[in-house]
Design a protein around this motif. Structure first.
Motif, short mmCIF file in Angstrom:
data_model
loop_
_atom_site.label_atom_id
_atom_site.label_comp_id
_atom_site.label_asym_id
_atom_site.label_seq_id
_atom_site.Cartn_x
_atom_site.Cartn_y
_atom_site.Cartn_z
N ASP A 49 32.54 45.39 34.19
CA ASP A 49 31.82 46.00 33.06
C ASP A 49 31.27 44.97 32.09
N ALA A 50 31.88 43.77 32.06
CA ALA A 50 31.38 42.73 31.17
C ALA A 50 29.98 42.28 31.57
N ILE A 51 29.60 42.49 32.82
CA ILE A 51 28.24 42.15 33.27
C ILE A 51 27.24 43.03 32.53
N ILE B 178 30.02 37.60 40.63
CA ILE B 178 30.66 37.88 41.91
C ILE B 178 32.04 38.48 41.66
N VAL B 179 32.23 39.69 42.16
CA VAL B 179 33.49 40.42 42.00
C VAL B 179 34.03 40.73 43.40
N ASP B 180 35.16 40.14 43.73
CA ASP B 180 35.77 40.31 45.06
C ASP B 180 34.78 39.91 46.16
N ASP B 181 34.34 40.86 46.99
CA ASP B 181 33.49 40.54 48.13
C ASP B 181 32.05 40.97 47.94
N ARG B 182 31.61 41.06 46.69
CA ARG B 182 30.26 41.55 46.43
C ARG B 182 29.67 40.93 45.17
N ILE B 183 28.37 41.01 45.08
CA ILE B 183 27.65 40.58 43.87
C ILE B 183 27.32 41.83 43.06
N GLU B 184 27.76 41.86 41.82
CA GLU B 184 27.47 42.98 40.92
C GLU B 184 26.33 42.57 39.98
N ILE B 185 25.35 43.47 39.84
CA ILE B 185 24.15 43.16 39.07
C ILE B 185 23.89 44.26 38.05
N SER B 186 23.54 43.87 36.82
CA SER B 186 23.10 44.82 35.80
C SER B 186 21.78 44.33 35.21
N ALA B 187 20.87 45.24 34.98
CA ALA B 187 19.57 44.88 34.42
C ALA B 187 19.21 45.84 33.29
N ARG B 188 18.47 45.32 32.32
CA ARG B 188 18.02 46.10 31.17
C ARG B 188 16.58 45.69 30.83
N GLY C 212 37.79 54.72 42.06
CA GLY C 212 38.20 53.71 43.02
C GLY C 212 38.13 52.28 42.56
N GLY C 213 37.52 52.03 41.40
CA GLY C 213 37.34 50.64 40.97
C GLY C 213 38.17 50.29 39.75
N ASP C 214 37.51 49.75 38.74
CA ASP C 214 38.20 49.31 37.53
C ASP C 214 37.51 49.87 36.29
N ILE C 215 38.28 50.05 35.25
CA ILE C 215 37.74 50.37 33.93
C ILE C 215 38.00 49.15 33.06
N THR C 216 37.01 48.29 32.95
CA THR C 216 37.23 47.02 32.26
C THR C 216 36.43 46.88 30.98
N HIS C 217 35.35 47.63 30.84
CA HIS C 217 34.57 47.61 29.60
C HIS C 217 35.49 48.00 28.44
N HIS C 218 35.53 47.17 27.39
CA HIS C 218 36.53 47.40 26.33
C HIS C 218 36.34 48.74 25.63
N GLU C 219 35.10 49.21 25.48
CA GLU C 219 34.89 50.52 24.88
C GLU C 219 35.39 51.63 25.80
N ILE D 259 38.96 65.74 41.49
CA ILE D 259 37.67 65.46 40.84
C ILE D 259 37.41 63.96 40.94
N VAL D 260 36.32 63.60 41.61
CA VAL D 260 36.01 62.21 41.93
C VAL D 260 34.90 61.69 41.03
N MET D 261 35.16 60.55 40.39
CA MET D 261 34.14 59.84 39.62
C MET D 261 33.67 58.62 40.41
N HIS D 262 32.60 57.96 39.94
CA HIS D 262 32.18 56.74 40.63
C HIS D 262 33.18 55.61 40.37
N ASP D 263 33.04 54.52 41.08
CA ASP D 263 34.08 53.48 41.11
C ASP D 263 34.44 52.93 39.73
N ASN D 264 33.45 52.76 38.87
CA ASN D 264 33.70 52.16 37.55
C ASN D 264 33.24 53.13 36.48
N PRO D 265 34.01 54.19 36.25
CA PRO D 265 33.56 55.28 35.40
C PRO D 265 33.27 54.88 33.96
N ASP D 266 32.17 55.40 33.45
CA ASP D 266 31.76 55.18 32.06
C ASP D 266 32.09 56.44 31.26
#
Length: 487
Positions: free
Chosen positions: A386-388, A409-419, A199-206, A166-173
């Motif tokens: 996730d802190a972004i 900037i995370v590794d080799d990419r720019i990560e963007i979040s908008a609200r 495939g990624g990280d779970i870094t959001h503290h919640e 069962i595959v989730m996206h890279d940074n599962p919420d």
């Protein structure tokens, strides 16, 4: 409970029969022959006109706990309401209504004719009630169809193997984690051995607290790894092959047999997965956890308090704290509410914040740039993606700010979040317009994300130059898509 039914016709009699034994029922019927027949059938009957005080008093209206008006004659309904309220101001009144009449019409007419402002607690239009019953039945059939098709697919796969990845996206919420766990539960009832991966990280503290407290069994895997390749079948939840997913290679797509998601269908989906795959993609639903809850409810699968809590919290997060709910989300909440461990839920929602997250939040505040009611902030080189998103959520609370974009900037990419809180803006659309040609982007009306490879900034001489170029490009593209001028 004393129930007074006004009218012993076909509707009144059927209601009385349904309530008989459980409630103390009295019927008022004007027709002498019908009243006699009802009495002979064992009902407590008062022969008289229920729109007159004498009949109502004889039936004990002053002691009634509920009065049901079953006539379809508008004038009789109005007069009956007036007479009931003249003798009992508090008793709940339930009245049937002709199809072309509303309760407001009835009450307005009573106020005009009798100069009285009266209350009716409940009103039912048989035509509307029939339509609602048909819709509920159609929805139930649809739910059973979806669940049965999923089980049919699992049975087909079970004939060929007993392992399911069962595959989730890279940074599962929470929505992704809960949905994957629910699908694992369903598959295990069929005898599958399951493994949940990302495939990624779970870094959001919640999210970290969510995984730890629920004891979710998940594994981080890398692209092309043996752990990913050894499974004959793949199931995807809360993601699609061309979304926020980096671990799958093209030859993995042929093993995708199940895909369940609530996001809009991403481009060229049919090119990525086999024709016989089970698909349930519902953009009108606001959480994948609600879809999985529907399966569990329809299939009558028993779930633990931990899984119920996970699904409930997943819906809570993806519906913006229950502020945006489809009927599927609502039914899922109703199904889960009595099964949730609320003490565990409180621990998930209020975990300790990490030092790294606090530092990134501080950077977001310090580096913010304001363009009218829009904030854009650069948090620099980080490892906690996730802190972004957390920073974007925080900055949106600033006074006078309606739209926020945070990038790092995370590794080799720019990560963007908008609200956004601006109802005129669809952030998912804006992000696709701004960054879709140089990366991947999308989301919902109020929140979204984007990922841009650093390759486009390869001319930068050093890290500071890279940050400056990235900030200039992202700011220009985002404001242009928002149609906001820099100043």
């Amino acid at each position: 409970m004393r129930v007074l039914i006004l009218g012993g016709g076909a509707i009144g009699r059927s209601i009385a029969e349904a309530l008989k034994g459980e409630f103390e029922v009295t019927i008022i019927e004007r027709d002498e022959v019908r009243a006699s027949a009802l009495s002979e059938s064992g009902f407590n009957v008062v022969h008289g006109d229920f729109s007159y005080t004498a009949s109502l008093l004889k039936a004990g209206v002053e002691k009634a706990d509920l009065v049901i008006i079953t006539t379809m004659d508008t004038e009789t309904i109005k007069k009956s309401i007036y007479v009931i309220r003249s003798n009992n101001k508090e008793v709940p009144i339930l009245t049937l209504l002709p199809d072309d009449v509303t309760l407001d019409d009835i009450l307005s007419s009573i106020e005009s004719e009798f100069e009285a402002h009266l209350k009716v607690d409940y009103a039912i239009s048989p035509k509307k009630a029939l339509k609602d019953a048909v819709i509920r039945t159609v929805e139930m059939i649809g739910e059973k169809k979806n669940a049965n098709l999923l089980m049919k697919k699992l049975k087909e796969l079970k004939e060929e193997g007993d392992s399911l990845l069962i595959v989730m996206h890279d940074n599962p919420d929470p929505d992704s984690i809960a949905s994957a766990t629910a699908l694992s539960t369903i598959a295990r009832t069929m005898g599958f051995k399951t493994q949940i991966v990302y495939g990624g990280d779970i870094t959001h503290h919640e999210n970290r607290a969510f995984v730890n407290l629920l004891g979710a069994d998940m594994m981080r895997v890398s692209r092309g790894s043996y752990e990913l390749k050894k499974y004959p079948f793949l199931a995807m939840v809360d993601c699609q092959p061309n979304g926020n997913l980096t671990i799958l290679e093209k030859d993995d797509y042929a093993r995708i047999k199940i895909l369940i998601d609530h996001h809009q269908v991403l481009q060229h989906l049919q090119e990525f997965i086999p024709e016989d795959a089970f698909l349930d993609i519902r953009p009108e639903v606001n959480s994948s956890a609600a879809i999985l809850s529907e399966y569990l409810r329809t299939l009558n699968i028993s779930i633990s308090p931990e899984l119920a809590t996970a699904l409930f919290y997943g819906i809570y997060i993806d519906t913006k704290k229950f502020s945006k709910l489809s009927h599927v989300d609502l039914k899922a909440i109703e199904f889960l509410a009595g099964k949730v461990n609320y003490e565990l839920l409180d621990k998930i929602e209020h975990p300790d914040i990490s030092t790294e997250t606090a530092e990134i939040l501080a950077k977001a505040i310090i580096n913010r740039r304001i363009y009218k009611n829009v904030v854009i902030s650069n948090v620099g080189f980080i490892t906690n993606r996730d802190a972004i998103a957390e920073s974007a959520d925080f900055l949106l609370r600033l006074e006078g700010i309606t739209t926020v974009l945070v990038f790092g900037i995370v590794d080799d990419r720019i990560e963007i979040s908008a609200r956004t809180r601006d109802v005129r803006i669809n952030v998912g659309v804006v992000l696709r317009e701004a960054f879709g040609d140089i990366g991947t982007a999308g989301g919902h009306s109020q929140s979204g994300g984007a990922r841009v490879p650093l390759g486009i900034f390869k001319l930068a001489k050093d890290r500071n130059s890279l940050l400056r170029l990235a900030e200039e490009a992202i700011t220009e593209k985002f404001l242009e898509a928002l149609k906001v001028k820099e100043s």
